[in-house]
Enzyme design. Structure first.
Site, short mmCIF file in Angstrom:
data_model
loop_
_atom_site.label_atom_id
_atom_site.label_comp_id
_atom_site.label_asym_id
_atom_site.label_seq_id
_atom_site.Cartn_x
_atom_site.Cartn_y
_atom_site.Cartn_z
N HIS A 79 -18.89 32.19 -25.42
CA HIS A 79 -20.31 32.12 -25.05
C HIS A 79 -20.72 33.45 -24.43
CE1 HIS A 79 -18.06 30.79 -21.44
NE2 HIS A 79 -18.96 31.50 -20.79
N TYR A 95 -24.74 30.49 -22.54
CA TYR A 95 -25.26 29.97 -23.82
C TYR A 95 -24.29 30.29 -24.95
CZ TYR A 95 -29.36 29.10 -21.12
OH TYR A 95 -30.19 28.62 -20.14
N THR A 96 -24.30 29.43 -25.97
CA THR A 96 -23.49 29.67 -27.16
C THR A 96 -24.45 29.90 -28.32
OG1 THR A 96 -22.05 27.95 -26.30
CG2 THR A 96 -21.55 28.77 -28.49
N CYS A 275 -17.65 19.08 -24.48
CA CYS A 275 -18.60 19.97 -23.81
C CYS A 275 -19.86 19.17 -23.51
CB CYS A 275 -18.93 21.17 -24.70
SG CYS A 275 -19.93 22.41 -23.85
C1 LIG Z 1 -20.34 27.17 -22.28
C2 LIG Z 1 -21.78 26.70 -22.16
C3 LIG Z 1 -22.64 26.85 -23.23
C4 LIG Z 1 -23.97 26.42 -23.14
N1 LIG Z 1 -24.78 26.56 -24.23
C5 LIG Z 1 -26.06 26.12 -24.16
C6 LIG Z 1 -26.92 26.22 -25.30
O1 LIG Z 1 -26.51 26.71 -26.36
N2 LIG Z 1 -28.21 25.78 -25.18
C7 LIG Z 1 -28.68 25.24 -24.00
O2 LIG Z 1 -29.87 24.84 -23.96
N3 LIG Z 1 -27.88 25.13 -22.92
C8 LIG Z 1 -26.60 25.57 -22.95
N4 LIG Z 1 -25.81 25.47 -21.84
C9 LIG Z 1 -26.42 25.03 -20.56
C10 LIG Z 1 -27.06 26.24 -19.85
O3 LIG Z 1 -26.05 27.10 -19.36
C11 LIG Z 1 -27.93 25.85 -18.63
O4 LIG Z 1 -27.16 25.04 -17.79
C12 LIG Z 1 -29.22 25.12 -19.03
O5 LIG Z 1 -30.01 25.93 -19.90
C13 LIG Z 1 -30.05 24.75 -17.80
O6 LIG Z 1 -30.39 25.91 -17.10
P1 LIG Z 1 -31.57 25.90 -16.03
O7 LIG Z 1 -31.38 27.11 -15.16
O8 LIG Z 1 -32.90 25.73 -16.66
O9 LIG Z 1 -31.28 24.59 -15.22
P2 LIG Z 1 -30.61 24.49 -13.78
O10 LIG Z 1 -31.43 25.15 -12.74
O11 LIG Z 1 -29.21 24.97 -13.91
O12 LIG Z 1 -30.70 22.93 -13.59
C14 LIG Z 1 -29.55 22.21 -13.36
C15 LIG Z 1 -29.62 20.82 -13.91
O13 LIG Z 1 -30.70 20.06 -13.34
C16 LIG Z 1 -31.03 19.00 -14.21
N5 LIG Z 1 -32.47 19.03 -14.55
C17 LIG Z 1 -33.38 19.89 -14.08
N6 LIG Z 1 -34.59 19.62 -14.62
C18 LIG Z 1 -34.44 18.57 -15.42
C19 LIG Z 1 -35.33 17.83 -16.28
N7 LIG Z 1 -36.63 18.12 -16.39
N8 LIG Z 1 -34.81 16.81 -16.99
C20 LIG Z 1 -33.50 16.49 -16.90
N9 LIG Z 1 -32.63 17.15 -16.12
C21 LIG Z 1 -33.08 18.18 -15.38
C22 LIG Z 1 -30.17 19.16 -15.45
O14 LIG Z 1 -29.02 18.38 -15.30
C23 LIG Z 1 -29.82 20.66 -15.40
O15 LIG Z 1 -28.66 20.95 -16.16
C24 LIG Z 1 -24.46 25.86 -21.93
C25 LIG Z 1 -23.59 25.71 -20.84
C26 LIG Z 1 -22.26 26.10 -20.96
C27 LIG Z 1 -21.36 25.90 -19.78
#
Ligand SMILES: Cc1cc2nc3c(=O)[nH]c(=O)nc-3n(C[C@H](O)[C@H](O)[C@H](O)COP(=O)(O)OP(=O)(O)OC[C@H]3O[C@@H](n4cnc5c(N)ncnc54)[C@H](O)[C@@H]3O)c2cc1C
Length: 301
Positions: A79, A95-96, A275
């Site tokens: 990733h 992200y992947t 995952c």
């Molecule tokens: C190896 C790996 C690969 C990944 N690949 C992808 C990818 O290809 N595409 C992708 O989209 N993501 C992917 N992710 C997830 C990505 O890294 C982020 O965690 C995700 O995009 C959320 O980021 P954020 O900062 O917006 O949320 P954060 O600020 O990290 O929010 C944390 C969590 O709060 C919860 N949350 C917040 N708002 C809401 C809502 N409105 N509804 C439901 N739950 C909520 C969710 O559980 C969310 O994950 C990957 C993660 C890993 C570990």
């Protein structure tokens, strides 16, 4: 000022350990890739070219690489990380990529947006994804990578950067892969599915159990179902809330019984992986081990 040799040795050991740890976490980008030629701060700058709507909360982001002839450079199974300053705070998320590994000039990324005021438990929404949803086309985005411990080299060959009991790094050719994915946790599996199904000489058999809240949350459904026409790839879904009528797959959270039905064989030549949300991946690991798979036959992306 004289430095105590004991402190110097301890400091050297600490620095060497940190260096080796960071080195271990980093994958290797091919030399013709954008990630292989990053600038002095180690970050690659890409340009947001397009944001295509896939569903009510999911988009396909298309990013332009610095050079039209370059590939992105995240190996299958690895990733990368997007870094941004959001409301004055540094935010980094993994992200992947969802485009094929040899795509030139651009790469694509499916991203689910966690908007504020949608989920009662998360009124503020996510940090990075609402920012990415509003980012103007043409903006610069900073990236580091590749990262990750598993790399897929085709025909079932995996190198998993973890030590086995004999002290060696795990390098093994698997005949089958049993995959459990939840929500956006699909994307690492999708990379491997793409790679296998697009290579007629790859005989690896893939089985995916893909869990989502509802039918509209299923990512890349059209593409997955197209790949599932290939006899090397078996696709199963489960939904927390399945449609009232016509749903032919599973309903509810992942269970031992589901795994037994989707993944019929127990064999050392099978790699089990998962995952997605932490409770789901923990459960998947536990169930795989209960089914008789060894720890070294399980990998969490
Ligand atoms: C190896 C790996 C690969 C990944 N690949 C992808 C990818 O290809 N595409 C992708 O989209 N993501 C992917 N992710 C997830 C990505 O890294 C982020 O965690 C995700 O995009 C959320 O980021 P954020 O900062 O917006 O949320 P954060 O600020 O990290 O929010 C944390 C969590 O709060 C919860 N949350 C917040 N708002 C809401 C809502 N409105 N509804 C439901 N739950 C909520 C969710 O559980 C969310 O994950 C990957 C993660 C890993 C570990």
């Amino acid at each position: 000022m004289a430095i105590n040799p004991g402190i110097l040795i301890a400091l050297t050991i600490v620095l060497a350990t940190i260096f080796l740890f960071l080195k271990k976490k980093k994958g290797t980008a091919p030399s013709n890739s954008a990630l292989g030629v990053v600038g002095p701060n180690g970050k690659l700058k890409v340009i947001l070219k397009e944001r295509q709507t896939l569903s009510h909360d999911t988009f396909n982001f298309v990013f332009k690489l610095p050079n039209e002839e370059q590939i992105f450079g995240v190996p299958v199974g690895n990733h990368y990380i997007i870094h941004a300053k959001v409301n004055g705070e540094d935010v980094s998320r993994k992200y992947t990529p969802t485009s094929v590994v040899n795509q030139k000039g651009t790469f694509e990324q499916v991203i689910k947006i966690y908007r504020p005021n949608v989920h009662p438990r998360f009124p503020e929404g996510g940090q990075l994804t609402p920012y990415l949803e509003k980012l103007p086309i043409g903006s610069e985005v900073e990236i580091t990578g590749p990262h990750g411990h598993l790399e897929y080299f085709g025909n079932g060959k995996c190198v998993i950067n973890r030590k086995l009991e004999n002290g060696k790094i795990q390098k093994k050719t698997f005949k089958k892969m049993y995959m459990v994915a939840g929500g956006t946790g699909l994307t690492p599996m999708y990379q491997i599915i793409q790679q296998v199904c697009n290579d007629p000489s790859d005989n690896t058999e893939l089985y995916l159990l893909y869990a989502n809240k509802s039918e509209e949350d299923i990512l890349l459904r059209k593409e997955l179902e197209e790949y599932a026409k290939d006899k090397r790839f078996k696709l199963f879904y489960t939904l927390d809330t399945p449609p009232q009528e016509g749903w032919k797959h599973f309903g509810g959270f992942v269970t031992a019984d589901m795994l037994k039905q989707c993944f019929p064989e127990r064999d050392d030549n099978i790699l089990c992986c998962s995952c997605g949300p932490v409770p789901m991946t923990n459960l998947a690991r536990k169930l795989f081990l209960e089914l008789g798979f060894k720890e070294e036959n399980y990998y969490k992306f």
